[in-house]
Design a protein around this motif. Structure first.
Motif, short mmCIF file in Angstrom:
data_model
loop_
_atom_site.label_atom_id
_atom_site.label_comp_id
_atom_site.label_asym_id
_atom_site.label_seq_id
_atom_site.Cartn_x
_atom_site.Cartn_y
_atom_site.Cartn_z
N VAL A 146 39.48 34.98 35.11
CA VAL A 146 38.89 35.69 36.24
C VAL A 146 38.47 34.66 37.29
CG1 VAL A 146 36.91 37.07 37.00
CG2 VAL A 146 38.13 37.68 34.90
N GLU A 147 38.91 34.87 38.52
CA GLU A 147 38.67 33.89 39.59
C GLU A 147 37.48 34.24 40.46
OE1 GLU A 147 42.41 33.82 41.62
OE2 GLU A 147 43.45 32.78 39.99
N HIS A 148 37.17 35.53 40.57
CA HIS A 148 36.10 35.94 41.47
C HIS A 148 35.38 37.17 40.91
CE1 HIS A 148 34.06 36.15 45.38
NE2 HIS A 148 34.17 37.46 45.27
N ILE A 149 34.06 37.13 40.93
CA ILE A 149 33.24 38.24 40.43
C ILE A 149 32.27 38.65 41.54
CG2 ILE A 149 31.67 39.06 38.64
CD1 ILE A 149 32.52 36.51 37.00
N THR A 150 32.35 39.89 41.97
CA THR A 150 31.36 40.43 42.90
C THR A 150 30.48 41.41 42.13
OG1 THR A 150 32.83 40.25 44.81
CG2 THR A 150 30.98 41.78 45.00
N MET A 151 29.19 41.24 42.25
CA MET A 151 28.24 42.14 41.58
C MET A 151 27.33 42.74 42.65
SD MET A 151 25.55 41.28 38.53
CE MET A 151 24.09 42.28 38.30
N VAL A 152 27.28 44.08 42.68
CA VAL A 152 26.48 44.79 43.68
C VAL A 152 25.38 45.56 42.97
CG1 VAL A 152 26.52 46.42 45.60
CG2 VAL A 152 28.55 45.02 45.12
N GLU A 153 24.16 45.14 43.17
CA GLU A 153 22.99 45.75 42.52
C GLU A 153 22.02 46.21 43.61
OE1 GLU A 153 20.06 47.27 40.66
OE2 GLU A 153 21.67 46.54 39.34
N ILE A 154 21.61 47.48 43.53
CA ILE A 154 20.75 48.03 44.57
C ILE A 154 19.34 47.45 44.55
CG2 ILE A 154 19.97 50.01 43.20
CD1 ILE A 154 20.16 51.70 45.78
N ASP A 155 18.88 47.03 43.38
CA ASP A 155 17.48 46.65 43.21
C ASP A 155 17.37 45.19 42.78
OD1 ASP A 155 14.75 46.55 42.72
OD2 ASP A 155 14.69 48.52 41.77
N MET A 212 31.88 46.82 25.21
CA MET A 212 32.86 47.89 25.34
C MET A 212 33.13 48.29 26.80
SD MET A 212 34.25 48.54 22.47
CE MET A 212 34.96 50.19 22.56
N LEU A 213 32.12 48.23 27.63
CA LEU A 213 32.34 48.58 29.03
C LEU A 213 33.11 47.48 29.77
CD1 LEU A 213 31.80 50.87 31.03
CD2 LEU A 213 29.65 49.76 31.65
N THR A 214 33.09 46.27 29.23
CA THR A 214 33.74 45.13 29.90
C THR A 214 35.05 44.72 29.26
OG1 THR A 214 31.56 44.27 30.50
CG2 THR A 214 33.41 42.76 30.68
N GLN A 215 35.04 44.49 27.96
CA GLN A 215 36.23 43.92 27.32
C GLN A 215 37.40 44.90 27.29
OE1 GLN A 215 36.29 40.88 26.99
NE2 GLN A 215 34.11 40.35 26.97
N VAL A 216 37.12 46.18 27.21
CA VAL A 216 38.23 47.16 27.18
C VAL A 216 39.07 47.08 28.46
CG1 VAL A 216 38.81 49.62 27.13
CG2 VAL A 216 37.20 48.68 25.45
N PRO A 217 38.48 47.20 29.66
CA PRO A 217 39.34 47.10 30.85
C PRO A 217 39.91 45.70 31.08
CG PRO A 217 37.03 47.25 31.49
CD PRO A 217 37.10 47.57 30.02
N LEU A 218 39.13 44.65 30.77
CA LEU A 218 39.61 43.30 31.06
C LEU A 218 40.74 42.87 30.12
CD1 LEU A 218 36.33 41.39 31.97
CD2 LEU A 218 38.26 41.87 33.45
N LEU A 219 40.74 43.39 28.90
CA LEU A 219 41.83 43.05 27.98
C LEU A 219 42.99 44.03 28.09
CD1 LEU A 219 39.59 41.88 25.03
CD2 LEU A 219 41.26 40.46 26.25
N ALA A 220 42.74 45.21 28.62
CA ALA A 220 43.84 46.15 28.88
C ALA A 220 44.68 45.68 30.07
CB ALA A 220 43.30 47.55 29.13
N HIS A 221 44.03 45.07 31.05
CA HIS A 221 44.72 44.56 32.23
C HIS A 221 45.42 43.25 31.87
CE1 HIS A 221 45.47 43.07 36.28
NE2 HIS A 221 45.09 44.24 36.77
N PRO A 222 46.68 43.08 32.28
CA PRO A 222 47.41 41.88 31.85
C PRO A 222 46.90 40.58 32.46
CG PRO A 222 48.73 43.19 33.39
CD PRO A 222 47.53 44.02 33.04
N ALA A 223 46.31 40.63 33.66
CA ALA A 223 45.87 39.38 34.29
C ALA A 223 44.79 39.66 35.33
CB ALA A 223 47.05 38.66 34.94
N PRO A 224 43.60 40.04 34.90
CA PRO A 224 42.54 40.35 35.87
C PRO A 224 42.02 39.08 36.55
CG PRO A 224 41.67 40.44 33.64
CD PRO A 224 43.14 40.22 33.51
N LYS A 225 42.07 39.06 37.86
CA LYS A 225 41.61 37.90 38.64
C LYS A 225 40.31 38.20 39.40
CE LYS A 225 45.33 35.45 37.68
NZ LYS A 225 45.26 34.33 36.72
N ARG A 226 40.22 39.42 39.91
CA ARG A 226 39.08 39.79 40.75
C ARG A 226 38.37 41.00 40.15
NH1 ARG A 226 38.80 37.75 45.64
NH2 ARG A 226 37.82 39.64 46.48
N VAL A 227 37.08 40.86 39.90
CA VAL A 227 36.31 41.90 39.22
C VAL A 227 35.11 42.29 40.08
CG1 VAL A 227 34.97 42.50 37.16
CG2 VAL A 227 37.02 41.06 36.95
#
Length: 283
Positions: free
Chosen positions: A98-107, A63-78
């Motif tokens: 999706v062409e590029h995924i940046t993940m920022v984790e503090i730990d 739910m935290l992922t598919q809702v915004p990604l399917l609401a957006h018509p063409a998500p390329k950068r996440v």
């Protein structure tokens, strides 16, 4: 066997029977515990608060992922803020467009522990060539990056300790700056029945910032209070109002398999209880 008592709320909590303690460590940032439970499988807690379980993680992550990604018509950068267990990353990686995924984790130690103990959460997504994994404070990253994103997903712990800044006005402003035109940001926002002040605070910070802001709901058994509020802020007022037919076509086109998310549930999730609408001034 021993018990694990969650300590998020004074006077109210939930108890887990610990069949086996699998890992316990005080990292640079927090106290991490992983244990086995007969009902929920492996369970991870940080600083006394349950973060994820093998049994029901799919609900929250879908739910935290598919809702915004399917609401957006063409998500390329996440951009994913937090999400060290890899569940959000797994769901984002399902989208071939999706062409590029940046993940920022503090730990960084959370990432390593979850690769070992919760391999199903990431399902190999940490090896995805589209991923840029950054070990850094999420606030620091969004405040300084020159990159722009179509979708930003903030998968943080509760607003205490190292995650407190991820609920600040400065954080939402920085995320807004990092979004492309037509972009959308979503964020974990607690359970409204027990954390209504958190919802009110987020509403006040998003209301003057995003062209469209709201909340949507997801029922995750592990998070006491039952129903989670997930914050939504978009630069495009039409994204939240996608009809079930449009969502169903996009969902079908992706070929993605989900266990909780459906296009119909997506459209309905933005319908909020009256007490929440009153709290955020939308009743």
């Amino acid at each position: 066997m021993s018990d694990y008592l969650e300590t998020l709320y004074d006077g109210y909590g939930q108890r887990f029977i610990v069949e086996r303690l699998l890992h316990e460590v005080r990292t640079e940032h927090q106290h991490l515990v992983i244990f086995q439970n007969a009902v929920l499988g492996k369970v991870m807690a940080l600083d006394g608060v349950i973060q994820t379980t093998e049994a029901d993680e799919f609900i929250y992550h879908e739910m935290l992922t598919q809702v915004p990604l399917l609401a957006h018509p063409a998500p390329k950068r996440v951009l994913i803020i937090g999400g060290g267990d890899g569940g959000i990353l797994r769901e984002v990686a399902k989208h071939r467009g999706v062409e590029h995924i940046t993940m920022v984790e503090i730990d960084g130690s959370v990432v390593e522990m979850c690769k070992e103990h919760f391999p199903g959460h990431s399902a190999g997504a940490f090896e995805d060539p589209r991923l840029n994994l950054v070990i850094d404070d999420g606030m620091n990253f969004v405040a300084n990056t020159t990159e722009r994103y179509d979708v930003i997903i903030s998968d943080s712990t509760d607003p205490i300790g190292p995650a407190e800044v991820l609920f600040s006005e400065n954080f939402y402003q920085a995320c807004h700056r990092c979004l492309n035109d037509g972009g959308v940001m979503v964020a974990q926002n607690g359970t409204p029945f027990l954390q209504l002040d958190e919802v009110k605070t987020t509403a006040s910070r998003m209301s003057g910032l995003f062209a469209d802001w709201h909340f949507y709901l997801s029922a995750v058994p592990t998070y006491i209070g039952g129903v989670m509020t997930l914050a939504w802020g978009s630069k495009d007022v039409t994204l939240r109002r996608q009809g079930a037919e449009t969502l169903a076509q996009r969902y079908s086109d992706t070929g993605i398999q989900t266990r909780y998310y459906t296009p119909e549930l997506h459209a309905a999730a933005f319908a909020l209880p009256r007490y929440v609408l009153e709290a955020i001034g939308k009743a």
